[in-house]
Enzyme design. Structure first.
Site, PDB file in Angstrom:
ATOM      1  N   SER A 151       0.830  -1.217   0.000  1.00 33.15           N
ATOM      2  CA  SER A 151       0.000   0.000   0.000  1.00 33.15           C
ATOM      3  C   SER A 151       0.858   1.258   0.000  1.00 33.15           C
ATOM      4  O   SER A 151       0.350   2.367  -0.204  1.00 33.15           O
ATOM      5  CB  SER A 151      -0.928   0.011   1.218  1.00 33.15           C
ATOM      6  OG  SER A 151      -0.202  -0.256   2.412  1.00 33.15           O
TER       7      SER A 151
ATOM      8  N   ASP B 249       5.591  -7.190   2.590  1.00 35.65           N
ATOM      9  CA  ASP B 249       4.465  -7.502   1.717  1.00 35.65           C
ATOM     10  C   ASP B 249       5.006  -7.665   0.296  1.00 35.65           C
ATOM     11  O   ASP B 249       5.437  -6.692  -0.323  1.00 35.65           O
ATOM     12  CB  ASP B 249       3.459  -6.348   1.792  1.00 35.65           C
ATOM     13  CG  ASP B 249       2.088  -6.725   1.290  1.00 35.65           C
ATOM     14  OD1 ASP B 249       1.882  -7.891   0.915  1.00 35.65           O
ATOM     15  OD2 ASP B 249       1.216  -5.836   1.273  1.00 35.65           O
TER      16      ASP B 249
ATOM     17  N   GLU C 153      -9.355  -9.856   4.159  1.00 37.86           N
ATOM     18  CA  GLU C 153      -9.678  -8.474   3.799  1.00 37.86           C
ATOM     19  C   GLU C 153     -11.033  -8.356   3.125  1.00 37.86           C
ATOM     20  O   GLU C 153     -11.337  -9.086   2.173  1.00 37.86           O
ATOM     21  CB  GLU C 153      -8.591  -7.897   2.882  1.00 37.86           C
ATOM     22  CG  GLU C 153      -8.859  -6.454   2.483  1.00 37.86           C
ATOM     23  CD  GLU C 153      -7.685  -5.767   1.816  1.00 37.86           C
ATOM     24  OE1 GLU C 153      -7.828  -4.588   1.425  1.00 37.86           O
ATOM     25  OE2 GLU C 153      -6.615  -6.393   1.679  1.00 37.86           O
TER      26      GLU C 153
END
Length: 252
Positions: free
Chosen positions: A26, A64, A162
């Site tokens: 992100s 990630d 999620e």
């Protein structure tokens, strides 16, 4: 669990007692100016992971893995994940998961690389699935439960869920023994994760399943406006913030 993208934010996350610091992809849309996570590179995640690892003492640091850094070729996937642990100092890696990551998860854990799986909405698949709630019908919900079990069996140490219905989040949590970490997956997961930008109020927008716990953006705007005003009005720098060397007076 909370994202951290640099040493200062990692230090705050660590000192606040957050268990897991996620160097999320992100960073692409929150810090690097992209419209999505897809352009983020292995090198960018590695660099930011190293910064976070250097600034933390207690938090478990997870890198990630970015889009196309895994899943294309097993050997290349292992090398990319191994770099995060061996060179950047991560404690583990996160893979946006599906049927294609079960065998890779098993191989990585065999090699000593802890893997966190990620099911439900997987933003790296946005061109295929969109950024919509997942697992909203019986068939797709069963698929998520089956994949959760498969990744647990393959050795994943935890699972991010999620943007799925809360009752599905509860069902997955009941179905497996490894911890579930929810983000828009309801209150019954074992833990929760958000981006630090949303938590501290740095981002302009907040996801519907997220929440602001501060307003850092307003504080930053006020501080920068104050700086501009002080410089333009000649109030800064003043005597307190200047140093005069008497021996140089003859230069004028």
């Amino acid at each position: 669990m909370l994202t951290a993208y640099d040493a200062p934010s990692a230090a705050v996350v660590d000192e606040a007692g957050v268990d897991i610091a996620l160097v999320g992809d992100s960073i692409g849309n929150l810090r690097l100016g992209h419209d999505s996570t897809l352009p983020v590179t292995v090198e960018e995640i590695e660099s930011h992971t190293a910064a976070v690892a250097r600034a933390t003492e207690e938090a478990f640091v997870i890198a990630d893995m970015p889009f196309l850094s895994y899943g294309v070729d097993e050997a290349e996937s292992i090398r990319h994940c191994g770099r995060m642990v061996k060179e950047a100092g991560a404690d583990g890696v996160k893979l946006e998961s599906g049927p294609h990551t079960v065998d890779l998860t098993r191989r990585l854990t065999q090699l000593g690389i802890p893997v966190q799986a990620h099911l439900g909405l997987t933003p790296q698949s946005e061109n295929e699935t969109g950024l919509f709630r997942q697992g909203t019908d019986a068939e797709s919900a069963e698929e998520i439960i089956d994949l959760a079990r498969a990744h647990e069996e393959a050795g994943a140490f935890s699972l991010v869920l999620e943007h799925i219905p809360a009752n599905l989040g509860a069902a997955v949590t009941d179905a497996i023994d490894i911890p579930t970490i929810g983000i828009g997956a309801g209150p019954d997961c074992d833990g929760q994760v958000l981006t630090i930008d949303e938590v501290i109020g740095l981002s302009e927008r907040v996801a519907p399943f997220s929440k602001r716990f501060g307003n850092v953006r307003a504080e930053m705007e006020a501080a920068v406006e104050g700086y501009v005003d002080a410089v333009e009005s000649n109030e800064f720098p003043d005597e307190e913030h200047s140093y005069v060397e008497d021996e140089l007076n003859d230069l004028y």
